[in-house]
Design an enzyme around this catalytic site. Structure first.
Site, mmCIF file in Angstrom:
data_model
loop_
_atom_site.group_PDB
_atom_site.id
_atom_site.type_symbol
_atom_site.label_atom_id
_atom_site.label_comp_id
_atom_site.label_asym_id
_atom_site.label_seq_id
_atom_site.Cartn_x
_atom_site.Cartn_y
_atom_site.Cartn_z
ATOM 1 N N ALA A 87 48.752 36.555 48.991
ATOM 2 C CA ALA A 87 47.460 37.201 48.777
ATOM 3 C C ALA A 87 47.460 38.023 47.493
ATOM 4 C CB ALA A 87 47.105 38.069 49.993
ATOM 5 N N CYS A 88 48.034 39.204 47.551
ATOM 6 C CA CYS A 88 47.931 40.134 46.420
ATOM 7 C C CYS A 88 48.733 39.710 45.207
ATOM 8 C CB CYS A 88 48.339 41.533 46.873
ATOM 9 S SG CYS A 88 47.244 42.168 48.156
ATOM 10 N N LEU A 89 49.625 38.734 45.344
ATOM 11 C CA LEU A 89 50.257 38.112 44.180
ATOM 12 C C LEU A 89 49.454 36.902 43.714
ATOM 13 C CD1 LEU A 89 52.618 37.947 42.167
ATOM 14 C CD2 LEU A 89 53.797 36.484 43.818
ATOM 15 N N PRO B 56 45.515 37.507 41.825
ATOM 16 C CA PRO B 56 45.441 37.898 40.412
ATOM 17 C C PRO B 56 46.142 36.931 39.473
ATOM 18 C CG PRO B 56 46.935 39.353 41.607
ATOM 19 C CD PRO B 56 46.220 38.528 42.627
#
Length: 206
Positions: free
Chosen positions: A124-126, A129
């Site tokens: 997700a957070c890797l 972006p």
């Protein structure tokens, strides 16, 4: 035994400290405690070694957290905060840091084209972006042994997805060697070797 001159930062296929920025996203207790793709203590050692390496080469760090100001989450773990005494933290509500205006602006304000990135979770957070930065023609380098997912399959699937879109995965040892390049650059050799010792890449001689 003659070293060639350092390559121009704007004409270097390899990671170049002068053209790099490090995005450090969501290394917070809740996220770390839900990682199941690697040993969590090793994850902490690895991300601390990575940040130390980034500091050695004077690469700017853009730090971000999620939901600290809302009270739903705790801040970046103290092991990392200790290495970033003067670095502001961009707190978000968005899962994708690229969709936070302050974080996005901070990355772009560095003027760097190569983004080294570590974030939790991988899926997700890797991933989010990374995909957005690639779409905007940045070169993006996820540090795969300094991140983790909620499961091994989640982590590996995310790495495969990013790679398919053009991300260039690196390990900590590879990152260290790529930034150092030449033993004949003495200013960064101590930090370079210490980071490799810290991840167990080779044994420190007493």
């Amino acid at each position: 035994m003659t070293s060639m001159a350092k390559r121009s930062a704007t004409d270097d296929e390899l990671l170049n400290p002068e053209n790099s920025v490090f995005a450090l996203i969501d290394f917070q207790p809740t996220q770390i405690n839900s990682v199941n793709s690697m040993d969590r203590a090793q994850l902490i050692r690895n991300i601390v070694a990575t940040q130390s390496l980034i500091n050695t080469f004077k690469i700017p760090t853009i730090l971000s957290t999620v939901n600290v100001q809302t009270g739903r989450n705790q801040d970046t773990i103290p092991q990392l905060k200790a290495l970033l005494p003067n670095v502001p933290s961009y707190d978000r509500t968005s899962i994708n840091a690229w969709e936070d205006a302050d974080f996005n602006r901070a990355i772009k304000a560095t003027g760097k084209h190569q983004i080294i990135i570590a974030a939790l979770w991988t899926e997700a957070c890797l991933t989010f972006p990374v995909l957005d930065a690639l779409k905007e023609d940045y070169d993006v380098f996820p540090v795969v042994d300094a991140v983790g997912g909620t499961s091994t399959v989640a982590h590996e699937t995310a790495i495969a997805r990013m790679t398919a879109k053009g991300a260039q995965p690196v390990t900590i040892a590879q990152l260290a060697c790529e930034l150092q390049r030449d033993w004949n650059r003495p200013d960064t050799v101590p930090g370079f070797t210490q980071s490799l010792f810290d991840i167990g890449a080779f044994l420190k001689l007493s």
